[in-house]
Design a protein around this motif. Sequence first.
Motif, mmCIF file in Angstrom:
data_model
loop_
_atom_site.group_PDB
_atom_site.id
_atom_site.type_symbol
_atom_site.label_atom_id
_atom_site.label_comp_id
_atom_site.label_asym_id
_atom_site.label_seq_id
_atom_site.Cartn_x
_atom_site.Cartn_y
_atom_site.Cartn_z
ATOM 1 N N ALA A 70 0.872 -1.097 -0.013
ATOM 2 C CA ALA A 70 0.202 0.004 -0.090
ATOM 3 C C ALA A 70 0.739 1.338 -0.034
ATOM 4 C CB ALA A 70 -1.027 -0.028 1.182
ATOM 5 N N VAL A 71 1.979 1.223 0.663
ATOM 6 C CA VAL A 71 2.973 2.352 1.005
ATOM 7 C C VAL A 71 3.560 2.522 -0.655
ATOM 8 C CG1 VAL A 71 4.937 3.401 1.784
ATOM 9 C CG2 VAL A 71 3.144 2.190 3.458
ATOM 10 N N ALA A 72 3.815 1.421 -1.066
ATOM 11 C CA ALA A 72 4.506 1.528 -2.366
ATOM 12 C C ALA A 72 3.655 2.005 -3.607
ATOM 13 C CB ALA A 72 5.008 -0.156 -3.017
ATOM 14 N N VAL A 73 2.166 1.979 -3.307
ATOM 15 C CA VAL A 73 1.377 2.492 -4.171
ATOM 16 C C VAL A 73 1.113 4.053 -4.115
ATOM 17 C CG1 VAL A 73 -1.255 2.653 -4.670
ATOM 18 C CG2 VAL A 73 -0.290 0.528 -4.476
ATOM 19 N N LEU A 74 1.293 4.336 -2.687
ATOM 20 C CA LEU A 74 1.279 5.864 -2.213
ATOM 21 C C LEU A 74 2.548 6.465 -2.939
ATOM 22 C CD1 LEU A 74 0.066 5.980 1.285
ATOM 23 C CD2 LEU A 74 -1.001 6.248 -0.833
ATOM 24 N N ASP A 75 3.598 5.757 -2.942
ATOM 25 C CA ASP A 75 4.911 6.238 -3.491
ATOM 26 C C ASP A 75 4.960 6.470 -4.879
ATOM 27 O OD1 ASP A 75 6.244 6.476 -0.796
ATOM 28 O OD2 ASP A 75 7.132 4.419 -1.172
ATOM 29 N N ASP A 76 4.496 5.399 -5.701
ATOM 30 C CA ASP A 76 4.327 5.764 -7.004
ATOM 31 C C ASP A 76 3.189 6.550 -7.690
ATOM 32 O OD1 ASP A 76 5.020 3.824 -9.603
ATOM 33 O OD2 ASP A 76 2.872 4.444 -9.819
ATOM 34 N N LEU A 77 2.403 6.999 -7.004
ATOM 35 C CA LEU A 77 1.365 8.159 -7.322
ATOM 36 C C LEU A 77 1.731 9.441 -6.857
ATOM 37 C CD1 LEU A 77 -2.059 5.903 -6.473
ATOM 38 C CD2 LEU A 77 -0.944 6.433 -8.884
ATOM 39 N N GLY A 78 2.758 9.516 -6.170
ATOM 40 C CA GLY A 78 3.628 10.579 -5.467
ATOM 41 C C GLY A 78 2.501 11.335 -4.511
ATOM 42 N N ILE A 79 2.056 10.244 -3.697
ATOM 43 C CA ILE A 79 1.094 10.856 -2.621
ATOM 44 C C ILE A 79 1.798 10.793 -1.433
ATOM 45 C CG2 ILE A 79 -1.044 10.358 -1.005
ATOM 46 C CD1 ILE A 79 -2.160 9.037 -3.682
ATOM 47 N N ALA A 80 2.112 12.016 -0.728
ATOM 48 C CA ALA A 80 2.907 11.895 0.622
ATOM 49 C C ALA A 80 2.200 11.533 1.777
ATOM 50 C CB ALA A 80 3.432 13.598 0.617
ATOM 51 N N ASP A 81 1.178 11.708 1.812
ATOM 52 C CA ASP A 81 0.155 11.385 2.790
ATOM 53 C C ASP A 81 -1.123 11.048 2.561
ATOM 54 O OD1 ASP A 81 -0.954 14.280 3.312
ATOM 55 O OD2 ASP A 81 0.644 14.673 4.545
ATOM 56 N N ALA A 82 -1.615 10.383 3.264
ATOM 57 C CA ALA A 82 -3.150 9.877 2.901
ATOM 58 C C ALA A 82 -4.088 9.856 4.186
ATOM 59 C CB ALA A 82 -3.374 8.935 1.752
ATOM 60 N N ALA A 83 -5.473 9.865 4.209
ATOM 61 C CA ALA A 83 -6.347 9.422 5.033
ATOM 62 C C ALA A 83 -6.412 7.736 4.793
ATOM 63 C CB ALA A 83 -7.440 10.038 5.251
ATOM 64 N N VAL A 84 -6.366 6.557 5.702
ATOM 65 C CA VAL A 84 -6.308 5.622 5.384
ATOM 66 C C VAL A 84 -7.855 4.823 6.134
ATOM 67 C CG1 VAL A 84 -5.230 3.097 5.532
ATOM 68 C CG2 VAL A 84 -3.990 5.396 5.200
ATOM 69 N N TYR A 85 -8.553 4.100 5.395
ATOM 70 C CA TYR A 85 -9.636 3.228 5.797
ATOM 71 C C TYR A 85 -9.762 1.910 5.456
ATOM 72 C CZ TYR A 85 -14.922 2.814 6.475
ATOM 73 O OH TYR A 85 -15.985 2.278 6.645
ATOM 74 N N GLY A 86 -9.288 1.051 6.305
ATOM 75 C CA GLY A 86 -9.399 -0.167 5.988
ATOM 76 C C GLY A 86 -10.586 -1.120 6.807
ATOM 77 N N THR A 87 -11.098 -2.048 6.143
ATOM 78 C CA THR A 87 -12.184 -2.816 6.834
ATOM 79 C C THR A 87 -11.788 -4.159 6.652
ATOM 80 O OG1 THR A 87 -13.347 -2.704 4.515
ATOM 81 C CG2 THR A 87 -14.342 -1.306 6.238
ATOM 82 N N SER A 88 -12.098 -5.178 7.832
ATOM 83 C CA SER A 88 -11.728 -6.652 7.963
ATOM 84 C C SER A 88 -10.259 -6.659 7.926
ATOM 85 C CB SER A 88 -12.687 -7.325 6.874
ATOM 86 O OG SER A 88 -12.639 -8.690 7.106
ATOM 87 N N MET A 89 -10.128 -7.720 6.943
ATOM 88 C CA MET A 89 -8.454 -7.528 6.783
ATOM 89 C C MET A 89 -7.951 -6.439 6.313
ATOM 90 S SD MET A 89 -6.081 -10.167 4.495
ATOM 91 C CE MET A 89 -6.073 -8.887 3.013
ATOM 92 N N GLY A 90 -8.517 -5.743 5.601
ATOM 93 C CA GLY A 90 -7.921 -4.172 5.372
ATOM 94 C C GLY A 90 -7.747 -3.256 6.623
ATOM 95 N N GLY A 91 -8.512 -3.540 7.531
ATOM 96 C CA GLY A 91 -8.309 -2.808 8.718
ATOM 97 C C GLY A 91 -7.016 -3.483 9.438
ATOM 98 N N ARG A 92 -6.647 -4.570 9.436
ATOM 99 C CA ARG A 92 -5.308 -5.404 9.759
ATOM 100 C C ARG A 92 -4.189 -4.840 9.222
ATOM 101 N NH1 ARG A 92 -9.065 -9.796 9.613
ATOM 102 N NH2 ARG A 92 -9.651 -10.387 11.739
ATOM 103 N N VAL A 93 -4.468 -4.704 7.789
ATOM 104 C CA VAL A 93 -3.240 -3.987 7.023
ATOM 105 C C VAL A 93 -3.118 -2.412 7.358
ATOM 106 C CG1 VAL A 93 -2.653 -3.431 4.592
ATOM 107 C CG2 VAL A 93 -3.821 -5.730 5.279
ATOM 108 N N ALA A 94 -4.242 -1.852 7.643
ATOM 109 C CA ALA A 94 -4.318 -0.396 7.932
ATOM 110 C C ALA A 94 -3.593 -0.129 9.111
ATOM 111 C CB ALA A 94 -5.439 0.374 7.818
ATOM 112 N N GLN A 95 -3.702 -1.091 10.054
ATOM 113 C CA GLN A 95 -2.848 -0.865 11.452
ATOM 114 C C GLN A 95 -1.287 -0.725 11.316
ATOM 115 O OE1 GLN A 95 -4.279 -4.299 14.079
ATOM 116 N NE2 GLN A 95 -6.326 -3.837 13.209
ATOM 117 N N TRP A 96 -0.662 -1.580 10.389
ATOM 118 C CA TRP A 96 0.525 -1.627 10.145
ATOM 119 C C TRP A 96 0.935 -0.328 9.308
ATOM 120 C CZ3 TRP A 96 3.136 -4.330 13.243
ATOM 121 C CH2 TRP A 96 2.695 -5.559 13.476
#
Length: 258
Positions: free
Chosen positions: A79-105
């Motif tokens: 997910a961070v590699a995606v932000l890097d590639d898109l040139g996004i320095a920071d973002a709000a992060v919304y994760g649900t279910s397993m996505g919430g586990r990923v968002a924690q990291w």
Amino acid sequence: MSENHSVVAADGTRLAVSVRGRGPALLLLAGQSNDHTWWDGVREDLGVGRTTVAVDYRGTGGSDSPEMSYSTTMFADDAVAVLDDLGIADAAVYGTSMGGRVAQWVAANHPQRVTHLILGCTTPGDAHGVPRSAEVRRALAHDRSQEVLTDLMYTPRWRAAHPGPYRTLGDPTMTNHARHRHLQASNNHDAWDALGDITAPTLVLHGSDDRMAPVGNAALLADRIADATVRVFTGARHAYFEECHHEAGPAVTEFLGR
């Protein structure tokens, strides 16, 4: 604006990404064994004045499906590699279910990249969280039918009014290897000791009748994260974000506007 991107992760895995809208970025992380279409029913609600970025996990959708072990920390790095590639320095992060586990990291390991964190229908991991019941575990182990999953996701009243098809029941194009590795990644998640490293303001959302990830996990997460609040949607099951979108969507947008 609606665009599809292809991003290459650190190990060379190609990741498919769906980008919509304009404005501050909101990274959307779906549930286990699902791709970006998990968000289709609510993405319009969340994307007003924002750029929504939804990732196909490795093994799902248009992303590569490498024959290797997966983990929630790996998905977070992707997910961070995606932000890097898109040139996004920071973002709000919304994760649900397993996505919430990923968002924690993402939030714990990259605090400077996360402006706001929303954790939906998720847990810190079974080692310290509230596990699903033995009955639900047996049902999932022996009958991964669409009917069983749909009942865990939505109330009978919602299903009667919305007969589907449902976007939250798993990507049917996944290989057996990828599906198994997603299950392992989710089951092996344990971010308990890292939750205290999260510095972003955090909103924890949950359905009161969630049997997939029991609602007791919401309070556990909020107790471990310094700046966290909880909202529970009465009567909702695992897919509260879709069934209660008229309440959940505004709760998210109000939180992001703070």
